[in-house]
Design an enzyme around this catalytic site. Structure first.
Site, short mmCIF file in Angstrom:
data_model
loop_
_atom_site.label_atom_id
_atom_site.label_comp_id
_atom_site.label_asym_id
_atom_site.label_seq_id
_atom_site.Cartn_x
_atom_site.Cartn_y
_atom_site.Cartn_z
N ILE A 63 0.87 -1.18 0.00
CA ILE A 63 0.00 0.00 0.00
C ILE A 63 0.91 1.23 0.00
CG2 ILE A 63 -2.05 -1.04 1.03
CD1 ILE A 63 -1.17 -0.15 3.74
N ASP A 64 0.36 2.37 -0.39
CA ASP A 64 1.15 3.59 -0.54
C ASP A 64 1.77 4.03 0.79
OD1 ASP A 64 0.31 3.62 -3.17
OD2 ASP A 64 -1.33 5.02 -2.79
N LYS A 65 2.84 4.79 0.69
CA LYS A 65 3.57 5.27 1.86
C LYS A 65 2.66 5.96 2.88
CE LYS A 65 5.86 9.14 1.74
NZ LYS A 65 6.84 10.23 1.53
N ARG A 93 -7.36 6.29 -5.19
CA ARG A 93 -7.04 7.71 -5.33
C ARG A 93 -7.37 8.22 -6.73
NH1 ARG A 93 -0.95 7.82 -3.35
NH2 ARG A 93 -1.22 10.08 -3.66
#
Length: 303
Positions: A137-139, A238
């Site tokens: 998953i994204d930072k 997103r």
């Protein structure tokens, strides 16, 4: 490994480190500046400086050295462990934690943390840069992440990801008031043709992407939503929500509205993950606690 780029006229007069930052998606700007300093980046076959502004038709040659894998070391970084057994580890990833190392960024990642915690009990299918990592998953997205402790569990989980049979539910706060209480966004997601660090709705080169959304709570200017993924493309939620003009609050890439709150990236949390366990062959499901900043927004701020 060498790459050659020819500068388009519409992108001229951009600093070369910034220009390449949009093309070398896995490389930080600091790492690019290091390559320039070491003459691994040439413009028209000549050395340059990081503040050089690219011109139309410039030929930029980038020579990326082989990664120094020995730099990846176990680090005693605290982990929020949801569940653990001999096959899998489920962690609740915090904000500002990168999942795995990349060129120029070999420390302070989730991989460094799980190498310390799990010792040698990690799958190695994805190589030395991503031991145990079967998905990410994204930072700045928080929440549940599966780590695989051996190759059998890695393959078993990876097959479920490929078949889209894993349950993945997120909660997020989006801009604006949604017209419908629930819906489905079915639009291919792929790399942005110009901004190489960004994704977009890409009908030509994108991959199939489907997101289900449902309104959980409505505020005056924002909406708390639940998202369930059928697919798992990079930045999928997103990009999909931005495509219907409801970008995630705090998203520094896809939300062009000024955020009125002190946030660190998008308000998105991987709350639920469910899968067939590789050892028991039974369905298991885990939930990651919502981070304090997210709870505070819901309970005290967005009223």
């Amino acid at each position: 490994m060498s790459n050659i780029f020819i500068v388009d006229e519409e992108l001229q007069d951009i600093r070369i480190d910034k220009y390449l930052g949009g093309l070398l998606a896995d490389s930080s700007r600091t790492y690019i500046q290091k390559l320039i300093k070491e003459n691994n980046i040439l413009v028209n076959d000549k050395a340059c400086k990081a503040n050089y502004k690219v011109q139309a038709e410039d030929k930029i040659t980038v020579d990326i050295p082989e990664p120094v894998y020995a730099d990846i070391e176990p680090e005693n970084i605290p982990l929020d462990i949801i569940y653990e057994d001999n096959d899998v580890l489920i962690v609740n990833k915090p904000k500002n934690l990168v999942v795995h190392p990349a060129p120029g960024h070999y420390s302070g990642t989730l991989v460094n943390a799980i190498m310390y915690h799990c010792k040698d009990n990690l799958s190695n299918i994805n190589g030395v840069l991503r031991p145990g990592i079967v998905h990410r998953i994204d930072k700045d997205t928080t929440g549940a992440l599966i780590v695989c402790k051996n190759d059998f569990s890695h393959n078993f989980i990876a097959n479920q990801l490929k078949e889209h049979s894993i349950t993945r539910k997120y909660i997020g706060i989006v801009q604006g008031v949604l017209k419908d209480s629930e819906g489905i966004i079915d639009a291919p997601v792929g790399r942005h043709p110009v901004k190489r660090k960004e994704m977009c709705i890409n009908e030509t080169n994108g991959k199939n992407a489907i997101t289900h959304y449902k309104v959980l709570k409505q505020f005056s200017k924002y909406t708390l939503c639940e998202f369930q993924l059928e697919t798992g493309r990079t930045h999928q939620i997103r990009v999909h929500m931005a495509s219907i003009n409801h970008p995630l609050l705090g998203d520094e890439i896809y939300n062009h509205n000024k955020c009125p709150y002190k946030l660190q990236g998008q308000c998105l949390h991987a709350k639920t993950i469910g899968f067939i366990h590789p050892a028991t062959k039974e369905y298991v499901e885990f939930e990651a606690d919502i981070p304090a900043y997210f709870d505070n927004l819901i309970e005290k701020v967005l009223i």
